[in-house]
Design an enzyme around this catalytic site. Structure first.
Site, PDB file in Angstrom:
ATOM      1  N   GLU A  99      18.720 -17.053  -8.150  1.00  0.00           N
ATOM      2  CA  GLU A  99      18.259 -15.712  -8.511  1.00  0.00           C
ATOM      3  C   GLU A  99      17.666 -15.723  -9.926  1.00  0.00           C
ATOM      4  O   GLU A  99      16.641 -15.087 -10.192  1.00  0.00           O
ATOM      5  CB  GLU A  99      19.428 -14.719  -8.379  1.00  0.00           C
ATOM      6  N   ARG A 120       5.117   0.020  -6.210  1.00  0.00           N
ATOM      7  CA  ARG A 120       5.117  -0.782  -4.999  1.00  0.00           C
ATOM      8  C   ARG A 120       4.085  -1.914  -5.061  1.00  0.00           C
ATOM      9  O   ARG A 120       4.114  -2.812  -4.231  1.00  0.00           O
ATOM     10  CB  ARG A 120       4.825   0.117  -3.794  1.00  0.00           C
ATOM     11  N   LYS A 174      13.841 -14.660 -10.820  1.00  0.00           N
ATOM     12  CA  LYS A 174      13.512 -13.622 -11.804  1.00  0.00           C
ATOM     13  C   LYS A 174      12.517 -14.166 -12.822  1.00  0.00           C
ATOM     14  O   LYS A 174      11.541 -13.513 -13.156  1.00  0.00           O
ATOM     15  CB  LYS A 174      14.769 -13.147 -12.557  1.00  0.00           C
ATOM     16  N   LYS A 231       6.707  -4.105  -4.317  1.00  0.00           N
ATOM     17  CA  LYS A 231       8.130  -3.761  -4.291  1.00  0.00           C
ATOM     18  C   LYS A 231       8.682  -3.777  -2.878  1.00  0.00           C
ATOM     19  O   LYS A 231       9.808  -4.205  -2.644  1.00  0.00           O
ATOM     20  CB  LYS A 231       8.312  -2.371  -4.918  1.00  0.00           C
ATOM     21  N   ASN A 274      -1.608   1.934   6.072  1.00  0.00           N
ATOM     22  CA  ASN A 274      -0.763   0.822   5.598  1.00  0.00           C
ATOM     23  C   ASN A 274      -0.496  -0.076   6.795  1.00  0.00           C
ATOM     24  O   ASN A 274      -0.260   0.424   7.896  1.00  0.00           O
ATOM     25  CB  ASN A 274       0.593   1.327   5.098  1.00  0.00           C
ATOM     26  N   GLY A 275      -0.455  -1.387   6.570  1.00  0.00           N
ATOM     27  CA  GLY A 275      -0.169  -2.308   7.678  1.00  0.00           C
ATOM     28  C   GLY A 275      -1.372  -3.181   7.961  1.00  0.00           C
ATOM     29  O   GLY A 275      -2.314  -3.247   7.152  1.00  0.00           O
ATOM     30  N   CYS A 332       0.817  -1.204   0.000  1.00  0.00           N
ATOM     31  CA  CYS A 332       0.000   0.000   0.000  1.00  0.00           C
ATOM     32  C   CYS A 332       0.856   1.262   0.000  1.00  0.00           C
ATOM     33  O   CYS A 332       1.977   1.264   0.499  1.00  0.00           O
ATOM     34  CB  CYS A 332      -0.857   0.029   1.257  1.00  0.00           C
ATOM     35  N   HIS A 356      19.607 -36.584  -6.868  1.00  0.00           N
ATOM     36  CA  HIS A 356      18.872 -36.889  -5.625  1.00  0.00           C
ATOM     37  C   HIS A 356      17.386 -36.558  -5.763  1.00  0.00           C
ATOM     38  O   HIS A 356      16.694 -36.440  -4.762  1.00  0.00           O
ATOM     39  CB  HIS A 356      19.502 -36.136  -4.449  1.00  0.00           C
ATOM     40  N   GLU A 384       9.007 -14.728 -11.217  1.00  0.00           N
ATOM     41  CA  GLU A 384       8.248 -13.557 -10.765  1.00  0.00           C
ATOM     42  C   GLU A 384       7.738 -12.699 -11.918  1.00  0.00           C
ATOM     43  O   GLU A 384       6.678 -12.116 -11.811  1.00  0.00           O
ATOM     44  CB  GLU A 384       8.997 -12.741  -9.703  1.00  0.00           C
ATOM     45  N   TRP A 425      -3.183  -2.602  -1.354  1.00  0.00           N
ATOM     46  CA  TRP A 425      -2.784  -3.971  -1.719  1.00  0.00           C
ATOM     47  C   TRP A 425      -3.511  -4.863  -0.730  1.00  0.00           C
ATOM     48  O   TRP A 425      -3.190  -4.864   0.455  1.00  0.00           O
ATOM     49  CB  TRP A 425      -1.266  -4.092  -1.589  1.00  0.00           C
TER      50      TRP A 425
END
Ligand code: AGP
Length: 610
Positions: A483, A27, A487, A605, A100-101, A2, A506, A490, A75
């Site tokens: 990484e 964000r 990438k 973000k 926010n939160g 948010c 394995h 996402e 969000w």
């Protein structure tokens, strides 16, 4: 996550608020809204599901005039994304709140407020704040007092801004667990959850501390701390450039930020490393005295930042003579851990506000670490303010949700930390000079790597119809494989996993067939022959491989393998060099898939909630 923007001004603020929200779009959010006190003291609100542009369009046909206003991008956490759940929330046509939160005791508060006949119109936890402030105002002498009484009843995390139509000369804001920054103008003042939102209107900012409540008017800012004492929070000029939020010639922020890496690394090195001279003070005053005594490093981070910490473990144990452990913040914070003697706690974070990483740092303060250090890209962020030492990466604002230049500059900071710790643990001067020299070659080397964009773009076509991908690496390239997989998943939504190549037999070998592309990170190094054996295991099972390798590693393209020729580089910087081709690959695959590269679905973000 948010975003919040608020203003108290003489001029109409709707455009400032909407521009602020646009600058926070990176964000991640699902709906947006704005509330403004009209010139006739009425409370006027517009909310829209979807992009901020939808809100901007709505405001064109339904303009809101007035100088005191608050705005929000939501969000969803409690209640689905919808117009009725979008902020600002209101109570009795007088109080408006953005938040926010997460308010953890919202059910209990909701029941209490219903007994006082408050009607709820959303499924959000936030709405309890709105009605509580209204309720407290029945007995409080000011909005400030009502907000102070309200936040005492809240459990959880909040950054919140409250506005009252009956007292439109001010907004009252409160912070606990979710950042808020005050922006100072001339005869007007602002509030936001991220200074990026306010760069068009001011460059002077101060951050609220945990537990602060502040009253903001056009001319004054009054702050009290968690104990109710008046406090000052130092205001500083920001160095972040006004146009940091522009894409320039690039189609996406992610591509721009990928191409900015040579410059970001030059900026991160400037004044800190020249010849073999490392300026250890760059980690903070007294850093060298602390480093002298460190025997163990515990790294804590999330996501991409966790991967940079994984690479650092290879560097620290191989070159700096200190043992190192690395753990995901959300795991570390909830388990009982043993703290070795003379241990340094290192957090790594682009945003400096990641809730789990921050909670881990706060926990570590009670656990007996000798000191804490953060490697961070945002000056003034919570991690920077709450750590004993800080190394600021100079990546510049990173807008794309997929972290690129923040990751590679973190790695540069961690390499410098390896040098700083190594010199106290027997690293020879010759070795220090060798590592320093390798680091300084990075910007030019990365420029060479970026020239691979065209062949990688062509390669991306092969992934268009794939649903899964496997990334393999060994040693310090294993975290780079992780990484690369992160990438790809996402931003292109292709399911991707990474394995240390020695783990193949394995379990994951069972997945190999012609439908499973296997991406191998393979610079020439001590493990290359072992990795080649793993490559043969894949080939024998009909797998199709994409191998990123230098000329010395000696791979050749054939019907089962496409080799992408990466420029030769020194071993120690190879994890940084090999990151860029994988960033480019995921970017071009996402372009073909048509996904939202800069704001991938469901992601934010800056992850300021748990
Ligand atoms: C990376 O591309 C992600 N967006 C994500 O994993 C990110 O690195 C993670 O959320 C940690 O964020 P931080 O660096 O701001 O703490």
């Amino acid at each position: 996550m948010c975003g919040i923007v608020g203003a108290v001004a003489q001029r109409d603020v709707a455009d400032i608020l909407v521009e602020g929200l646009k600058r926070l779009e990176y964000r991640g959010y699902d709906s947006a809204g704005v509330a403004i006190v009209g010139h006739d003291d009425s409370l006027n609100r517009v909310r829209r599901l979807g992009k901020v542009q939808e809100l901007a369009d709505a405001l064109k046909s339904e303009p809101l005039a007035g100088g005191t206003g608050i705005a929000h991008t939501r969000w969803a956490t409690h209640g689905a994304p919808s117009e009725s759940n979008a902020h600002p929330h209101t109570s009795n046509e007088t109080i408006a709140v953005v938040h926010n939160g997460i308010i953890e005791n919202h059910n209990e508060l909701r029941e209490k407020l219903q007994q006082f006949d408050y009607q709820f119109t959303s499924e959000t936890d936030t709405e309890v704040i709105t009605h509580l402030v209204h309720h407290e105002l029945k007995t409080a002498s000011s909005l400030m007092e009502a907000v102070q009484k309200t936040v005492k009843q809240l459990e959880g995390a909040y950054g919140t801004v409250v506005m009252d139509t009956r007292d439109k000369e001010r907004v009252v804001v409160a912070r606990s667990g979710s950042p808020l920054v005050i922006g100072y103008g001339l005869g007007e003042n602002f509030i936001a959850s991220d200074l990026m939102a306010l760069l068009p209107v001011t460059r002077k900012f101060s951050y609220l501390e945990e537990g602060d409540v502040a009253e903001i008017t056009r001319f004054d800012v009054t702050i009290v701390d968690k104990d109710g004492n008046s406090v000052e929070r130092e205001a500083k000029e920001s160095e972040v450039s006004h146009d940091a939020g522009d894409k320039g010639e690039y189609r996406h922020y992610m591509l721009k930020e990928t191409y900015e890496q040579p410059t970001a690394i030059r900026n991160t090195l400037e004044g800190r490393l020249s010849g073999s001279q490392l300026n250890v003070d760059t980690f903070g005053a007294g850093a060298d005295e602390i480093f002298k005594e460190i025997e163990h490093v515990q790294i804590i981070a999330c996501g991409t930042s966790y991967h940079s910490g994984m690479v650092a473990r290879y560097w620290l144990e191989a070159h700096a003579g200190v043992s190192c452990n690395i753990e995901i913040a959300s795991e570390f914070r909830y388990r009982k851990s043993h703290v070795p003697k003379n241990a340094l706690l290192v957090t790594i974070s682009q945003s400096g506000e990641t809730a789990d990483t921050l909670a881990a740092l706060r926990l570590a303060k009670d656990l007996g670490y000798k000191a804490s250090l953060t490697i961070c890209n945002v000056a003034g962020s919570s991690l920077v303010r709450e750590s004993d030492l800080a190394f600021m990466t100079k990546a510049g604002a990173e807008i794309g949700v997929a972290s690129t230049k923040a990751f590679t500059t973190q790695l540069v900071g961690l390499l410098m930390m390896t040098l700083a710790l190594g010199k106290h643990n027997g690293m020879s001067e010759a070795k220090q000079a060798e590592i320093a020299h390798s680091i300084l070659t990075l910007p030019n080397k990365l420029e060479e790597v970026l020239a691979l964009a065209a062949p990688i773009e062509a390669l991306a076509e092969d992934f268009a119809d794939k649903h899964h991908a496997l990334f393999l690496g060994r040693g310090d390239q294993y975290p780079i494989a992780m990484e690369g997989a992160l990438k790809l998943k996402e931003i292109s939504y292709i399911h991707a996993e990474a394995y240390a190549a020695g783990e193949l037999k394995h379990g994951p070998l069972a997945l190999i067939d012609a439908e499973m592309p296997v991406i191998v990170v393979a610079p020439q190094n001590d493990l290359i022959e072992k990795l080649k054996s793993n490559v043969e295991e894949v080939r024998a099972r009909g797998g199709l491989m994409y191998v990123f390798a230098d000329s010395k590693a000696n791979f050749a393209s054939d019907e089962t393998m496409k080799v992408i020729d990466v420029p030769l580089c020194d071993d120690i910087i190879a994890p940084i060099v090999y990151t860029l081709p994988l960033q480019l690959l995921s970017y071009y695959v996402a372009i073909i898939k048509g996904t939202d590269v800069d704001q991938p679905r469901n992601l934010a973000k800056s992850v300021t909630v748990e």
